[in-house]
Write a protein that holds these residues in place. Structure first.
Motif, PDB file in Angstrom:
ATOM      1  N   VAL A  99      90.377  -6.280 -82.083  1.00 60.54           N
ATOM      2  CA  VAL A  99      89.873  -5.172 -82.908  1.00 60.54           C
ATOM      3  C   VAL A  99      88.973  -4.256 -82.082  1.00 60.54           C
ATOM      4  O   VAL A  99      89.054  -3.033 -82.194  1.00 60.54           O
ATOM      5  N   LEU A 100      88.146  -4.849 -81.254  1.00 63.50           N
ATOM      6  CA  LEU A 100      87.278  -4.015 -80.401  1.00 63.50           C
ATOM      7  C   LEU A 100      88.100  -3.167 -79.436  1.00 63.50           C
ATOM      8  O   LEU A 100      87.824  -1.981 -79.245  1.00 63.50           O
ATOM      9  N   GLU A 101      89.126  -3.777 -78.834  1.00 67.30           N
ATOM     10  CA  GLU A 101      89.981  -3.021 -77.914  1.00 67.30           C
ATOM     11  C   GLU A 101      90.713  -1.905 -78.648  1.00 67.30           C
ATOM     12  O   GLU A 101      90.768  -0.765 -78.175  1.00 67.30           O
ATOM     13  N   LEU A 102      91.277  -2.221 -79.798  1.00 68.01           N
ATOM     14  CA  LEU A 102      91.981  -1.222 -80.586  1.00 68.01           C
ATOM     15  C   LEU A 102      91.060  -0.068 -80.961  1.00 68.01           C
ATOM     16  O   LEU A 102      91.405   1.104 -80.793  1.00 68.01           O
ATOM     17  N   THR A 103      89.883  -0.391 -81.443  1.00 64.00           N
ATOM     18  CA  THR A 103      88.911   0.627 -81.841  1.00 64.00           C
ATOM     19  C   THR A 103      88.503   1.488 -80.654  1.00 64.00           C
ATOM     20  O   THR A 103      88.427   2.719 -80.756  1.00 64.00           O
ATOM     21  N   HIS A 104      88.267   0.838 -79.515  1.00 67.00           N
ATOM     22  CA  HIS A 104      87.890   1.582 -78.306  1.00 67.00           C
ATOM     23  C   HIS A 104      89.015   2.525 -77.879  1.00 67.00           C
ATOM     24  O   HIS A 104      88.757   3.684 -77.529  1.00 67.00           O
ATOM     25  N   MET A 105      90.245   2.052 -77.904  1.00 64.06           N
ATOM     26  CA  MET A 105      91.362   2.890 -77.464  1.00 64.06           C
ATOM     27  C   MET A 105      91.549   4.095 -78.386  1.00 64.06           C
ATOM     28  O   MET A 105      91.809   5.205 -77.913  1.00 64.06           O
ATOM     29  N   ILE A 106      91.414   3.896 -79.680  1.00 62.09           N
ATOM     30  CA  ILE A 106      91.543   5.015 -80.616  1.00 62.09           C
ATOM     31  C   ILE A 106      90.405   6.010 -80.411  1.00 62.09           C
ATOM     32  O   ILE A 106      90.624   7.226 -80.391  1.00 62.09           O
ATOM     33  N   ALA A 107      89.190   5.506 -80.237  1.00 63.04           N
ATOM     34  CA  ALA A 107      88.041   6.389 -80.006  1.00 63.04           C
ATOM     35  C   ALA A 107      88.195   7.158 -78.691  1.00 63.04           C
ATOM     36  O   ALA A 107      87.906   8.358 -78.627  1.00 63.04           O
ATOM     37  N   THR A 108      88.676   6.486 -77.670  1.00 61.10           N
ATOM     38  CA  THR A 108      88.892   7.143 -76.367  1.00 61.10           C
ATOM     39  C   THR A 108      89.951   8.231 -76.494  1.00 61.10           C
ATOM     40  O   THR A 108      89.795   9.329 -75.952  1.00 61.10           O
ATOM     41  N   GLU A 109      91.021   7.931 -77.213  1.00 63.86           N
ATOM     42  CA  GLU A 109      92.071   8.953 -77.381  1.00 63.86           C
ATOM     43  C   GLU A 109      91.574  10.119 -78.215  1.00 63.86           C
ATOM     44  O   GLU A 109      91.954  11.261 -77.969  1.00 63.86           O
ATOM     45  N   ASN A 110      90.707   9.861 -79.186  1.00 65.14           N
ATOM     46  CA  ASN A 110      90.096  10.966 -79.928  1.00 65.14           C
ATOM     47  C   ASN A 110      89.341  11.892 -78.979  1.00 65.14           C
ATOM     48  O   ASN A 110      89.431  13.113 -79.089  1.00 65.14           O
ATOM     49  N   GLN A 111      88.612  11.314 -78.044  1.00 63.10           N
ATOM     50  CA  GLN A 111      87.883  12.130 -77.065  1.00 63.10           C
ATOM     51  C   GLN A 111      88.851  12.930 -76.200  1.00 63.10           C
ATOM     52  O   GLN A 111      88.680  14.138 -76.022  1.00 63.10           O
ATOM     53  N   ARG A 112      89.848  12.265 -75.651  1.00 63.40           N
ATOM     54  CA  ARG A 112      90.821  12.947 -74.782  1.00 63.40           C
ATOM     55  C   ARG A 112      91.515  14.090 -75.520  1.00 63.40           C
ATOM     56  O   ARG A 112      91.615  15.208 -75.005  1.00 63.40           O
ATOM     57  N   THR A 113      92.047  13.785 -76.697  1.00 66.04           N
ATOM     58  CA  THR A 113      92.842  14.781 -77.399  1.00 66.04           C
ATOM     59  C   THR A 113      92.000  15.962 -77.854  1.00 66.04           C
ATOM     60  O   THR A 113      92.450  17.101 -77.797  1.00 66.04           O
ATOM     61  N   ARG A 114      90.795  15.692 -78.278  1.00 69.16           N
ATOM     62  CA  ARG A 114      89.939  16.796 -78.724  1.00 69.16           C
ATOM     63  C   ARG A 114      89.530  17.681 -77.552  1.00 69.16           C
ATOM     64  O   ARG A 114      89.482  18.906 -77.672  1.00 69.16           O
ATOM     65  N   LEU A 115      89.270  17.083 -76.413  1.00 66.44           N
ATOM     66  CA  LEU A 115      88.942  17.862 -75.211  1.00 66.44           C
ATOM     67  C   LEU A 115      90.145  18.717 -74.800  1.00 66.44           C
ATOM     68  O   LEU A 115      90.012  19.927 -74.587  1.00 66.44           O
ATOM     69  N   ASN A 116      91.316  18.099 -74.691  1.00 68.62           N
ATOM     70  CA  ASN A 116      92.513  18.837 -74.276  1.00 68.62           C
ATOM     71  C   ASN A 116      92.866  19.933 -75.274  1.00 68.62           C
ATOM     72  O   ASN A 116      93.220  21.050 -74.880  1.00 68.62           O
ATOM     73  N   HIS A 117      92.785  19.601 -76.545  1.00 74.57           N
ATOM     74  CA  HIS A 117      93.121  20.573 -77.593  1.00 74.57           C
ATOM     75  C   HIS A 117      92.164  21.761 -77.533  1.00 74.57           C
ATOM     76  O   HIS A 117      92.598  22.916 -77.610  1.00 74.57           O
ATOM     77  N   ALA A 118      90.874  21.489 -77.391  1.00 69.80           N
ATOM     78  CA  ALA A 118      89.874  22.569 -77.332  1.00 69.80           C
ATOM     79  C   ALA A 118      90.097  23.481 -76.126  1.00 69.80           C
ATOM     80  O   ALA A 118      89.885  24.694 -76.209  1.00 69.80           O
ATOM     81  N   LEU A 119      90.546  22.901 -75.010  1.00 68.87           N
ATOM     82  CA  LEU A 119      90.764  23.694 -73.798  1.00 68.87           C
ATOM     83  C   LEU A 119      92.163  24.313 -73.743  1.00 68.87           C
ATOM     84  O   LEU A 119      92.509  24.975 -72.771  1.00 68.87           O
ATOM     85  N   GLY A 120      92.955  24.071 -74.778  1.00 71.77           N
ATOM     86  CA  GLY A 120      94.285  24.679 -74.836  1.00 71.77           C
ATOM     87  C   GLY A 120      95.278  24.077 -73.856  1.00 71.77           C
ATOM     88  O   GLY A 120      96.234  24.734 -73.451  1.00 71.77           O
ATOM     89  N   ILE A 121      95.061  22.835 -73.481  1.00 67.13           N
ATOM     90  CA  ILE A 121      95.979  22.160 -72.556  1.00 67.13           C
ATOM     91  C   ILE A 121      97.153  21.635 -73.381  1.00 67.13           C
ATOM     92  O   ILE A 121      96.966  20.845 -74.304  1.00 67.13           O
ATOM     93  N   THR A 122      98.340  22.095 -73.054  1.00 69.73           N
ATOM     94  CA  THR A 122      99.535  21.748 -73.831  1.00 69.73           C
ATOM     95  C   THR A 122     100.523  20.949 -72.987  1.00 69.73           C
ATOM     96  O   THR A 122     100.322  20.767 -71.784  1.00 69.73           O
ATOM     97  N   ALA A 123     101.594  20.503 -73.636  1.00 70.26           N
ATOM     98  CA  ALA A 123     102.598  19.646 -73.003  1.00 70.26           C
ATOM     99  C   ALA A 123     102.962  20.148 -71.612  1.00 70.26           C
ATOM    100  O   ALA A 123     103.181  21.340 -71.404  1.00 70.26           O
ATOM    101  N   GLN A 124     103.016  19.223 -70.689  1.00 62.90           N
ATOM    102  CA  GLN A 124     103.233  19.552 -69.284  1.00 62.90           C
ATOM    103  C   GLN A 124     104.664  19.274 -68.843  1.00 62.90           C
ATOM    104  O   GLN A 124     105.069  19.706 -67.781  1.00 62.90           O
ATOM    105  N   GLY A 125     105.411  18.530 -69.630  1.00 63.31           N
ATOM    106  CA  GLY A 125     106.791  18.250 -69.269  1.00 63.31           C
ATOM    107  C   GLY A 125     107.021  16.879 -68.673  1.00 63.31           C
ATOM    108  O   GLY A 125     107.978  16.672 -67.938  1.00 63.31           O
TER     109      GLY A 125
END
Length: 188
Positions: free
Chosen positions: A150-176
């Protein structure tokens, strides 16, 4: 095109050139988030060390569970870069990426197990604003995965929230990294 341009290799400092070389060998290309973060070499280094540490530490859950939670978080937030990259990572792990096309129908799709459904619901609950995680969700996941899981799962989801929000805010889109192999999130 991201809102902040990539740092080209010819303008990168020595450390950044080494990061570019490593990621090019590992992924076939320099990931755009790293090339954008290269404008701040100290944060690029800190982020890279953190990503490697999490990758090495997150070994309790099966890759299929861990990567499904990360992927769902990226889809939920709408980060096309993370969806693209996450699909490639799952493909490279030998996981079933065809099922990702049905992720929005996870409740009824036979491609998802009962555990997959619980993991997806938990990722959704953690990603929604406001968060809507319940005691019952955590208790059921703890019963199935144990405290470490559960701790690993929670950490991974929280980490992905950080990554995706950063990328989304900076307009980084699919790279191929993939070619439409899974769900595609509309670009902003």
């Amino acid at each position: 095109m991201s809102r902040i341009p990539r740092v080209p290799a010819q303008r990168a400092n020595l450390l950044t050139k080494l990061v570019y070389r490593y990621t090019r060998r590992r992924f076939g290309a320099v990931p755009d988030p790293m090339a954008v973060a290269a404008h701040h070499p100290k944060l690029l280094l800190a982020s890279g060390i953190g990503e490697l540490a999490v990758e090495r530490a997150a070994r309790v859950l099966p890759a299929s569970v861990r990567e499904l939670a990360v992927y769902r978080t990226a889809v939920r937030i709408g980060c096309s870069w993370c969806v693209d990259f996450g699909t490639m990572l799952q493909r490279n792990e030998g996981l079933d990426i065809d099922r990702l096309k049905e992720i929005d129908d996870y409740r009824t799709s036979p491609r998802f197990t009962e555990l997959d459904r619980l993991v997806i619901e938990y990722a959704d609950a953690m990603t929604d604003l406001p968060m809507r995680v319940t005691d019952e969700q955590v208790a059921e996941l703890d019963r199935r995965l144990g405290h470490q899981g559960v701790l690993e799962l929670t950490h991974m989801i929280a980490t992905e929230n950080q990554r995706t929000r950063l990328n989304h805010a900076l307009g980084i889109t699919a790279q191929g990294f993939t070619s439409g192999e899974a769900c595609r999130v509309p670009t902003p």
